[in-house]
Scaffold this motif. Structure first.
Motif, PDB file in Angstrom:
ATOM      1  N   UNK A 170       9.630   2.326   9.190  1.00 13.28           N
ATOM      2  CA  UNK A 170       8.381   2.091   9.925  1.00 13.28           C
ATOM      3  C   UNK A 170       7.167   2.123   8.995  1.00 13.28           C
ATOM      4  N   UNK A 171       7.216   2.953   7.957  1.00 14.40           N
ATOM      5  CA  UNK A 171       6.144   2.969   6.953  1.00 14.40           C
ATOM      6  C   UNK A 171       6.085   1.614   6.262  1.00 14.40           C
ATOM      7  N   UNK A 172       7.235   1.109   5.835  1.00 11.70           N
ATOM      8  CA  UNK A 172       7.290  -0.199   5.190  1.00 11.70           C
ATOM      9  C   UNK A 172       6.867  -1.316   6.113  1.00 11.70           C
ATOM     10  N   UNK A 173       7.307  -1.253   7.363  1.00 11.77           N
ATOM     11  CA  UNK A 173       6.938  -2.279   8.337  1.00 11.77           C
ATOM     12  C   UNK A 173       5.428  -2.291   8.560  1.00 11.77           C
ATOM     13  N   UNK A 174       4.830  -1.118   8.680  1.00  9.68           N
ATOM     14  CA  UNK A 174       3.374  -1.044   8.854  1.00  9.68           C
ATOM     15  C   UNK A 174       2.668  -1.644   7.641  1.00  9.68           C
ATOM     16  N   UNK A 175       3.128  -1.304   6.443  1.00 19.34           N
ATOM     17  CA  UNK A 175       2.532  -1.868   5.230  1.00 19.34           C
ATOM     18  C   UNK A 175       2.671  -3.374   5.174  1.00 19.34           C
ATOM     19  N   UNK A 176       3.830  -3.878   5.548  1.00 19.13           N
ATOM     20  CA  UNK A 176       4.053  -5.321   5.541  1.00 19.13           C
ATOM     21  C   UNK A 176       3.212  -6.038   6.572  1.00 19.13           C
ATOM     22  N   UNK A 177       3.137  -5.494   7.775  1.00 16.17           N
ATOM     23  CA  UNK A 177       2.340  -6.124   8.823  1.00 16.17           C
ATOM     24  C   UNK A 177       0.855  -6.120   8.475  1.00 16.17           C
TER      25      UNK A 177
END
Length: 138
Positions: free
Chosen positions: A12-19
């Protein structure tokens, strides 16, 4: 599948950064080979890639580009270049085993550095196709 659930907070940390990076040119894609959602053309960072769970944030146009090992860049040895995605896949595997423990353990082992056993294992895996576990010594 259990590993994906165990590392979901990291993903979820990575997804937030990507989004967050989408408006600045990041482009998501699924990499079955690397077992991750990959955001290519990630606009921030020194270059290369960083992995959070099953999400890879990569500054380049793909994960097939060559990169040098941490030990090679530190001047400790001479090694051939390796595929960036293979190095990051090792981190995906590490995350799936260690889950929420990965980030604290990674930081305790030295963070982003040639001396970090997680980076040494990822380099070993990318160079040889085996040995992604950080406490394996070959």
């Amino acid at each position: 599948m259990l590993g994906g659930v165990w590392t979901l907070p990291n993903s979820l940390i990575g997804l937030a950064g990507g989004l967050l990076a989408l408006p600045w040119g990041a482009r998501p894609s699924i990499s079955a080979r690397d077992g991750a959602l990959v955001f290519l053309h990630y606009p921030w960072g020194p270059g290369g890639a960083i992995t959070f769970g099953n999400v890879i944030l990569a500054t380049g146009q793909d994960l097939d580009r060559p990169c040098l090992s941490y030990a090679h860049r530190a001047g400790w040895c001479q090694q051939p270049s390796m595929r960036l995605g293979d190095h990051e896949r090792a981190h995906v595997l590490q995350y799936m085993v260690l889950g929420v423990l990965f980030l604290p353990l990674y930081l305790l082992c030295g963070g982003v550095s040639a001396g970090n056993r997680f980076e040494q294992a990822a380099d070993r895996y990318a160079l040889t196709g085996r040995g992604w576990w950080p406490w394996l010594r070959e």
